[in-house]
Design an enzyme around this catalytic site. Sequence first.
Site, short mmCIF file in Angstrom:
data_model
loop_
_atom_site.label_atom_id
_atom_site.label_comp_id
_atom_site.label_asym_id
_atom_site.label_seq_id
_atom_site.Cartn_x
_atom_site.Cartn_y
_atom_site.Cartn_z
N SER A 119 0.79 -1.18 -0.12
CA SER A 119 -0.03 -0.11 0.10
C SER A 119 0.82 1.30 0.10
CB SER A 119 -0.88 0.22 1.34
OG SER A 119 -1.62 -1.16 1.35
N HIS A 140 -0.90 -2.34 -7.39
CA HIS A 140 -1.54 -2.30 -6.17
C HIS A 140 -2.93 -2.19 -6.59
CE1 HIS A 140 -2.70 0.74 -2.92
NE2 HIS A 140 -2.68 -0.24 -2.39
N GLU A 152 -3.04 0.41 -9.46
CA GLU A 152 -1.86 1.41 -9.63
C GLU A 152 -0.63 0.61 -9.95
OE1 GLU A 152 -2.61 4.74 -6.15
OE2 GLU A 152 -1.38 3.17 -5.68
N ASN A 191 -2.94 6.44 -2.02
CA ASN A 191 -2.80 6.66 -0.52
C ASN A 191 -2.05 7.84 0.32
OD1 ASN A 191 -4.31 4.36 -0.21
ND2 ASN A 191 -2.53 2.87 -0.01
N1 LIG Z 1 -6.63 -4.68 3.15
C1 LIG Z 1 -6.63 -3.81 2.44
O1 LIG Z 1 -7.45 -3.12 2.31
C2 LIG Z 1 -5.69 -3.37 1.32
C3 LIG Z 1 -5.61 -2.68 0.45
C4 LIG Z 1 -4.64 -2.54 -0.70
C5 LIG Z 1 -3.58 -3.05 -0.38
N2 LIG Z 1 -3.23 -3.82 0.65
C6 LIG Z 1 -1.82 -4.58 0.86
O2 LIG Z 1 -1.82 -5.93 0.61
C7 LIG Z 1 -1.16 -6.41 1.34
C8 LIG Z 1 -1.93 -7.62 1.93
O3 LIG Z 1 -2.83 -7.18 2.99
P1 LIG Z 1 -4.13 -8.02 3.51
O4 LIG Z 1 -5.11 -6.91 4.12
O5 LIG Z 1 -4.48 -8.94 2.48
O6 LIG Z 1 -3.38 -8.45 4.57
P2 LIG Z 1 -3.76 -9.94 5.34
O7 LIG Z 1 -3.43 -10.10 6.63
O8 LIG Z 1 -5.27 -10.10 5.25
O9 LIG Z 1 -3.19 -11.25 4.80
C9 LIG Z 1 -1.92 -11.47 4.51
C10 LIG Z 1 -1.73 -12.80 4.50
O10 LIG Z 1 -0.17 -13.05 4.15
C11 LIG Z 1 0.00 -14.30 4.75
N3 LIG Z 1 1.38 -14.32 5.08
C12 LIG Z 1 2.11 -13.76 5.92
N4 LIG Z 1 3.61 -13.88 5.94
C13 LIG Z 1 3.48 -14.92 4.95
C14 LIG Z 1 4.72 -15.57 4.29
N5 LIG Z 1 5.84 -15.16 4.84
N6 LIG Z 1 4.44 -16.27 3.25
C15 LIG Z 1 3.16 -16.64 2.84
N7 LIG Z 1 2.33 -16.00 3.15
C16 LIG Z 1 2.45 -15.22 4.28
C17 LIG Z 1 -0.67 -14.51 6.05
O11 LIG Z 1 -0.95 -15.64 6.51
C18 LIG Z 1 -2.20 -13.75 5.45
O12 LIG Z 1 -2.89 -14.61 4.96
C19 LIG Z 1 -0.44 -5.42 2.26
O13 LIG Z 1 0.71 -4.95 1.68
C20 LIG Z 1 -1.20 -4.56 2.36
O14 LIG Z 1 -0.95 -3.11 2.66
C21 LIG Z 1 -4.30 -3.99 1.51
#
Ligand SMILES: NC(=O)c1ccc[n+]([C@@H]2O[C@H](COP(=O)([O-])OP(=O)(O)OC[C@H]3O[C@@H](n4cnc5c(N)ncnc54)[C@H](O)[C@@H]3O)[C@@H](O)[C@H]2O)c1
Length: 662
Positions: A119, A140, A152, A191
């Site tokens: 993000s 993104h 993005e 963001n």
């Molecule tokens: N949630 C949002 O609204 C949003 C929006 C845009 C971007 N993002 C970005 O997307 C990314 C993920 O966010 P999210 O909300 O999906 O998080 P989340 O916590 O829901 O999911 C992350 C997943 O990664 C897994 N994980 C952790 N370490 C790992 C590893 N070493 N190998 C494999 N799997 C692993 C976890 O078990 C989990 O299932 C982040 O960088 C976040 O900033 C999030």
Amino acid sequence: MEIKRAAVIGAGIMGHGIAEVMAVSGIEVQIADAYEEALSRAKTSIETSLSRMQKSGKLKEEPQAILSRIRFTGSLEEAVKEADLVVEAVPEIEKVKQDVIQRAFRASGKDTIIASNTSNILITTLGKGISDPSRLAGFHFFNPPVVMKLVEVIRSEATSDETAETLMNLARRMGKTPILVKKDTPGFVVNRINAPESLLFGLIVQEKLAPPEAVDAFAKSQGLPMGPYELMDYVGIDTMAHSLEYYSEALSPEYGKCHIFHDMMKENRLGAKTGKGFYSWKDGKAQIPKAEPSSVIDLMDVLSVEINEAVRLLEQNVATPSDIETGVKLGMNRPFGPISVAESLTNAEIKNKLLKLSEKFHTDIFKPADSIVSGKLKDAISGKISGKVTEQKEKMDTVSASPEADPVKLDLRDADFTAVLTIENTRNNLLSLEVLNSLEKHLLSLWNRRETRVIIIRGKGNNLSAGAQLNQFFSSTMDFAENSRRGERIFRLLSEIPKITIAEMKGYTLGGGFELSIWCDLRVITPDCTFGFPEVTLGLIPGWGGSQRLRKLLGVSRAMQIILTGERLDGKLAMETGLAWKMFPADQIEAETDKMARDLAVKVAPISAAIAKRLINKGSDVSEDSGLEMEAMSMGLLYGTEDIKEGITAFLQKRKPEYRGR
Ligand SMILES: NC(=O)c1ccc[n+]([C@@H]2O[C@H](COP(=O)([O-])OP(=O)(O)OC[C@H]3O[C@@H](n4cnc5c(N)ncnc54)[C@H](O)[C@@H]3O)[C@@H](O)[C@H]2O)c1
């Protein structure tokens, strides 16, 4: 490069959604997660989502066919082995992401593109230690990826053209609208534009300027479906805290001034997910106490902060104005973005707002960007200064501020001997001091131009002008009187300039806008134009010559009716009273006025026009005898011109005259 097989690392909120969209668009996907339960949750979520999409007719295939393209695995190495593209969506923790990216590079092919769904974190930082950073980029998505159209595509310093292009094309193939983030910067576009807003809302509550429910009540009164505090609770207070912490390290330590999100984290008030944040949450709903809308900030504060950050991105050449506009619209689910809002405001309005905000909240984050300080907002949002500001910063600091961007645009049409002055200030083209100054400057510049014989006064958009920007003019008795004098003198230029002036009355043409029209020589109007002088209903009088000029044009009786009643009138009445020369439908008025101006510019001898309008205007100020003397002298003056000879010769030779204004 065409992507046929992909791997998504991290099966959480974002990862499973990204994998689903890929599979729907025909790509074979392997999802890897370090936790078994995350994989089974992802599978269930995808199944539920696909069956929902099928019910609403959004799928071209059976859900089962799509599901057969998705494989779930606990091994990152297994998932990436055959992939053309790897997208990591693991938690927003630099070290975790770096580790995943390095492993993906080691275990995948030499042409595989590795992308991060981060993000905020710089792609350049995430690529530290990898062998070929030209194959790494940001990809993104927004939450939920199945619904949100925006993606993005972020280039680091090392990302190759091919990598960026492949991701842009893939996003389109997935039915998304990609924007290109040309330069790696914390928070990228959407963001990043949100960052100072989060700071603003954090500081309001931290400094106890207003309770969250009062600011949310204000936001809802402005038509937003959710207030900012309810939204932050929904997103997660921990996410807010981590983002601001990252910005305080990567962008400016000023972001560290807001500690409220960290304070809330310590109390486990993470928002919806822990049942308590700014509000208590019950059954997925925030329990918001009733409150009167707060006046601690207004919509313009928030929009100015957004515009400021957008301008900074433009200065650093991070993205184009249209990509920034698209990004904010699609990423924040709004009908408008900061670029279109900035187009309807003046540099001064935004600058003043920002200066007040930075003083009120004691932070440089809200200080106006360099282009706004130097009056170049309009250049910035039209993409004219992209990337130049950083290079020129040193110079700019020592050079005095340049004038404000022009709220009246001059369009010289020398081939037709015409010119158009278009007022572009706020949606209703309010007449501010800047508009008056700009109008004066242009009229003086046109005064002796032989190439301009007819001038059109026009408003951008639907209105000519809804009147004066009143808040600017109230200061002291003397200033108020002098502003009136100044407006009168500037408007009078329209009746004195030795050219034919035409006002295009449309939409709202009220107060000062109507005065502007009646100082012109001719008026055209739309049937639905709303014109009049509402001043007396506001405790004012028409103060830019309206009381005198209207009496001269229409006589005492009509002027009394129009000014004393404050009535709103329409095109039909303007035609009946002779106030307007011609009436055209709104969608044709510009083209028709242009055409009439072109005709007049060649048909009418320029010196005859200049002298005739002066005789008519001045004649009514003097006795009939003096007026007739002036007329006779003018005839003598015309006798010596080339144009009188041309006019009469052309008439006798039955051809069109070619006047030269001599
Ligand atoms: N949630 C949002 O609204 C949003 C929006 C845009 C971007 N993002 C970005 O997307 C990314 C993920 O966010 P999210 O909300 O999906 O998080 P989340 O916590 O829901 O999911 C992350 C997943 O990664 C897994 N994980 C952790 N370490 C790992 C590893 N070493 N190998 C494999 N799997 C692993 C976890 O078990 C989990 O299932 C982040 O960088 C976040 O900033 C999030």
